[in-house]
Design a protein around this motif. Structure first.
Motif, mmCIF file in Angstrom:
data_model
loop_
_atom_site.group_PDB
_atom_site.id
_atom_site.type_symbol
_atom_site.label_atom_id
_atom_site.label_comp_id
_atom_site.label_asym_id
_atom_site.label_seq_id
_atom_site.Cartn_x
_atom_site.Cartn_y
_atom_site.Cartn_z
ATOM 1 N N THR A 1 0.871 -1.174 0.000
ATOM 2 C CA THR A 1 0.000 0.000 0.000
ATOM 3 C C THR A 1 0.909 1.225 0.000
ATOM 4 O OG1 THR A 1 -1.833 -1.075 1.147
ATOM 5 C CG2 THR A 1 -1.719 1.331 1.269
ATOM 6 N N ALA A 2 0.813 2.000 -1.060
ATOM 7 C CA ALA A 2 1.633 3.204 -1.183
ATOM 8 C C ALA A 2 0.771 4.425 -0.867
ATOM 9 C CB ALA A 2 2.210 3.323 -2.581
ATOM 10 N N ASN A 3 1.227 5.224 0.071
ATOM 11 C CA ASN A 3 0.558 6.486 0.356
ATOM 12 C C ASN A 3 1.140 7.522 -0.595
ATOM 13 O OD1 ASN A 3 0.377 9.254 1.727
ATOM 14 N ND2 ASN A 3 -0.995 8.006 2.980
ATOM 15 N N ALA B 1 -5.114 14.346 -5.516
ATOM 16 C CA ALA B 1 -5.352 13.989 -4.116
ATOM 17 C C ALA B 1 -4.037 14.014 -3.369
ATOM 18 C CB ALA B 1 -5.994 12.611 -4.003
ATOM 19 N N GLU B 2 -4.132 14.158 -2.049
ATOM 20 C CA GLU B 2 -2.953 14.115 -1.189
ATOM 21 C C GLU B 2 -3.156 13.024 -0.135
ATOM 22 O OE1 GLU B 2 -2.314 17.935 0.503
ATOM 23 O OE2 GLU B 2 -1.643 18.861 -1.376
ATOM 24 N N GLY B 3 -2.080 12.311 0.167
ATOM 25 C CA GLY B 3 -2.143 11.284 1.204
ATOM 26 C C GLY B 3 -3.080 10.144 0.879
ATOM 27 N N TYR B 4 -3.140 9.763 -0.392
ATOM 28 C CA TYR B 4 -4.070 8.716 -0.823
ATOM 29 C C TYR B 4 -3.432 7.337 -0.622
ATOM 30 C CZ TYR B 4 -7.567 6.274 -3.621
ATOM 31 O OH TYR B 4 -8.569 5.447 -4.037
ATOM 32 N N PRO B 5 -4.076 6.437 0.170
ATOM 33 C CA PRO B 5 -3.527 5.088 0.366
ATOM 34 C C PRO B 5 -3.971 4.164 -0.761
ATOM 35 C CG PRO B 5 -5.437 5.420 1.780
ATOM 36 C CD PRO B 5 -5.250 6.699 1.020
ATOM 37 N N LEU B 6 -3.063 3.748 -1.614
ATOM 38 C CA LEU B 6 -3.398 2.939 -2.786
ATOM 39 C C LEU B 6 -2.737 1.572 -2.693
ATOM 40 C CD1 LEU B 6 -4.577 2.566 -5.625
ATOM 41 C CD2 LEU B 6 -2.511 3.657 -6.529
ATOM 42 N N ALA C 1 -7.840 -0.080 -8.739
ATOM 43 C CA ALA C 1 -8.694 1.052 -8.389
ATOM 44 C C ALA C 1 -8.527 2.226 -9.359
ATOM 45 C CB ALA C 1 -8.391 1.514 -6.960
ATOM 46 N N PHE C 2 -7.372 2.293 -10.021
ATOM 47 C CA PHE C 2 -7.096 3.396 -10.937
ATOM 48 C C PHE C 2 -7.065 2.882 -12.384
ATOM 49 C CE2 PHE C 2 -6.370 5.484 -7.103
ATOM 50 C CZ PHE C 2 -6.096 6.834 -7.298
ATOM 51 N N ILE C 3 -6.933 3.813 -13.319
ATOM 52 C CA ILE C 3 -6.916 3.424 -14.735
ATOM 53 C C ILE C 3 -5.695 2.544 -15.010
ATOM 54 C CG2 ILE C 3 -8.197 5.466 -15.467
ATOM 55 C CD1 ILE C 3 -5.594 6.695 -16.419
ATOM 56 N N PRO C 4 -5.781 1.668 -16.024
ATOM 57 C CA PRO C 4 -4.688 0.736 -16.315
ATOM 58 C C PRO C 4 -3.342 1.444 -16.472
ATOM 59 C CG PRO C 4 -6.623 0.168 -17.606
ATOM 60 C CD PRO C 4 -6.934 1.475 -16.926
ATOM 61 N N GLY C 5 -2.336 0.901 -15.811
ATOM 62 C CA GLY C 5 -0.982 1.433 -15.915
ATOM 63 C C GLY C 5 -0.590 2.348 -14.775
ATOM 64 N N PHE C 6 -1.573 3.005 -14.137
ATOM 65 C CA PHE C 6 -1.273 3.966 -13.071
ATOM 66 C C PHE C 6 -0.570 3.274 -11.900
ATOM 67 C CE2 PHE C 6 -2.100 6.320 -9.211
ATOM 68 C CZ PHE C 6 -1.988 7.647 -9.574
ATOM 69 N N GLU C 7 -1.163 2.194 -11.417
ATOM 70 C CA GLU C 7 -0.605 1.525 -10.247
ATOM 71 C C GLU C 7 0.745 0.883 -10.564
ATOM 72 O OE1 GLU C 7 -3.556 -1.035 -8.434
ATOM 73 O OE2 GLU C 7 -5.137 0.425 -8.870
ATOM 74 N N ASP C 8 0.859 0.263 -11.733
ATOM 75 C CA ASP C 8 2.127 -0.367 -12.117
ATOM 76 C C ASP C 8 3.259 0.649 -12.186
ATOM 77 O OD1 ASP C 8 0.950 -2.830 -12.258
ATOM 78 O OD2 ASP C 8 0.667 -2.801 -14.432
ATOM 79 N N THR D 1 3.860 11.470 -6.186
ATOM 80 C CA THR D 1 4.879 11.476 -5.132
ATOM 81 C C THR D 1 4.579 10.347 -4.160
ATOM 82 O OG1 THR D 1 5.184 13.870 -5.265
ATOM 83 C CG2 THR D 1 5.924 12.781 -3.246
ATOM 84 N N VAL D 2 5.589 9.545 -3.856
ATOM 85 C CA VAL D 2 5.437 8.454 -2.888
ATOM 86 C C VAL D 2 5.767 8.979 -1.493
ATOM 87 C CG1 VAL D 2 6.198 6.154 -2.199
ATOM 88 C CG2 VAL D 2 6.049 6.734 -4.632
ATOM 89 N N ASN D 3 4.780 8.979 -0.607
ATOM 90 C CA ASN D 3 4.969 9.484 0.763
ATOM 91 C C ASN D 3 5.452 8.398 1.720
ATOM 92 O OD1 ASN D 3 3.944 12.058 0.021
ATOM 93 N ND2 ASN D 3 1.862 11.261 0.218
ATOM 94 N N SER D 4 4.856 7.214 1.604
ATOM 95 C CA SER D 4 5.226 6.116 2.491
ATOM 96 C C SER D 4 4.795 4.799 1.861
ATOM 97 C CB SER D 4 4.585 6.274 3.878
ATOM 98 O OG SER D 4 3.166 6.204 3.783
ATOM 99 N N ILE D 5 5.345 3.705 2.387
ATOM 100 C CA ILE D 5 5.035 2.364 1.886
ATOM 101 C C ILE D 5 4.715 1.474 3.083
ATOM 102 C CG2 ILE D 5 5.851 0.402 0.522
ATOM 103 C CD1 ILE D 5 8.065 2.303 -0.565
#
Length: 342
Positions: A84-86, A103-108, A114-121, A157-161
């Protein structure tokens, strides 16, 4: 002041039982209620519980394991699938930010789709503190026609993992979740027994529900006690007004949000109150006619079960919380409905 049990209302005792002899003694009549038939009634067949399989046991255990997962913070590696990447992100179409694209501080959860293809990868392989651009496009069949098929650039931007760890099924885990089992084999047997119990209870509950409903359909109350109906209505309405206040809403707005006007809701409350009174009258009339007794021993035993079900510390705690009349009504109803179903 003690609470009133939500599923039971205090009813009116039948003053005397008058044998009616209707439906070949399958019904009864008192001063307050007439039941045309309560014996040998027919209800829709209820499917009996199926045999508990090994697969069902494994599925329940997996659910238990998942409920005990631990979340740990990751600081020594980049994002991997399943993490889960914040993140913070800003999306732009044609160089312009668009509604819902930032968005800011979004836990994904990476891999959730949950997002369009390619975003999470695109986030995989990036470390905490990194900012990068991802160029992609919305699917042609995207739900918002304004964005469908258009190219988009997201600055991420990756805030935390963090990573969720599901525990393994070991003897130690078993001891942490079971008071009876000491090892995995015993625990699987315990879970199977619990599933069998739940299946039996579900079958009985469905049957009992149909039985009492059929009895009530066969019942008629010539005249409802107005003072009792009014008392129950006032209590219920006040409960909902309290909920509305707690939600910082006007009573009328609260009802409208739940699909009622004030008039519709209060009519529903009145009907429910009458139905509850009818049920109480029917239960007590049948109990007296059939000499179904609630002994002190039965009462205490049922309260133990009820305290466990509603997570009270013990019988004294549930007695302290609720009116004794309500508790006795519940136990008597259980005894009568079980007798009717049998």
């Amino acid at each position: 002041m003690k609470k009133r049990f939500a599923i039971v209302f205090a009813g009116v005792l039948a003053s005397s039982i008058i044998l009616a002899g209707c439906e070949a003694s399958k019904g009864l009549e008192t001063d307050n209620i007439k039941i045309t038939q309560y014996k040998e009634i027919e209800v829709d067949a209820v499917q009996k519980p199926e045999e508990v399989t090994e697969e069902a046991v494994e599925e329940r255990i997996e659910m238990t394991l998942a409920s005990k997962l631990e979340t740990i913070e990751i600081t020594d590696r980049p994002v991997k699938s399943g993490d889960t990447a914040n993140i913070d992100f800003v999306g732009k179409i044609g160089g312009e930010a668009f509604e819902g694209g930032s968005a800011e501080g979004y836990p994904l959860e990476i891999g959730s789709g949950a997002f369009i293809p390619g975003f999470e990868d695109s986030i995989i392989g990036h470390s905490i503190g990194e900012t990068f651009d991802w160029n992609g496009s919305f699917p042609e069949d995207y739900g918002n026609a304004d964005y469908a098929g258009k190219d988009v650039v997201f600055t991420i931007t990756v805030n935390s993992i963090s990573q969720s760890i599901v525990p393994e099924l070991t003897d130690e885990f078993v001891k942490s979740v079971s008071e009876k089992s000491k090892n995995v084999k015993e625990y699987k047997a315990e879970v199977k027994k619990q599933l069998e119990k739940e299946g039996k209870e579900n079958y009985e509950n469905q049957l009992n529900s149909q039985v009492i409903q059929k009895v009530l359909e066969n019942s008629e109350v010539p005249e409802y006690p107005e003072d009792e109906v009014e008392k129950m209505c006032v209590e219920t309405i006040e409960q909902h007004k309290t909920i509305a206040t707690y939600l910082n809403m006007e009573y009328e707005d609260y009802l409208q949000q739940n699909g009622f006007s004030i008039e519709e809701f209060e009519k529903r409350v009145e009907n429910d109150a009458k139905e509850s009174i009818k049920q109480t009258m029917a239960i007590k009339a049948i109990a007296e006619k059939e000499k179904i007794k609630m002994t002190d021993e039965i009462y205490e035993e049922r309260l133990k079960e009820m305290a466990k079900l509603y997570e009270y510390e013990d019988v004294d705690a549930i007695k302290e919380a609720f009116e004794e009349e309500d508790l006795k009504d519940i136990v008597l109803k259980e005894l009568v409905v079980e007798w009717l179903a049998e």
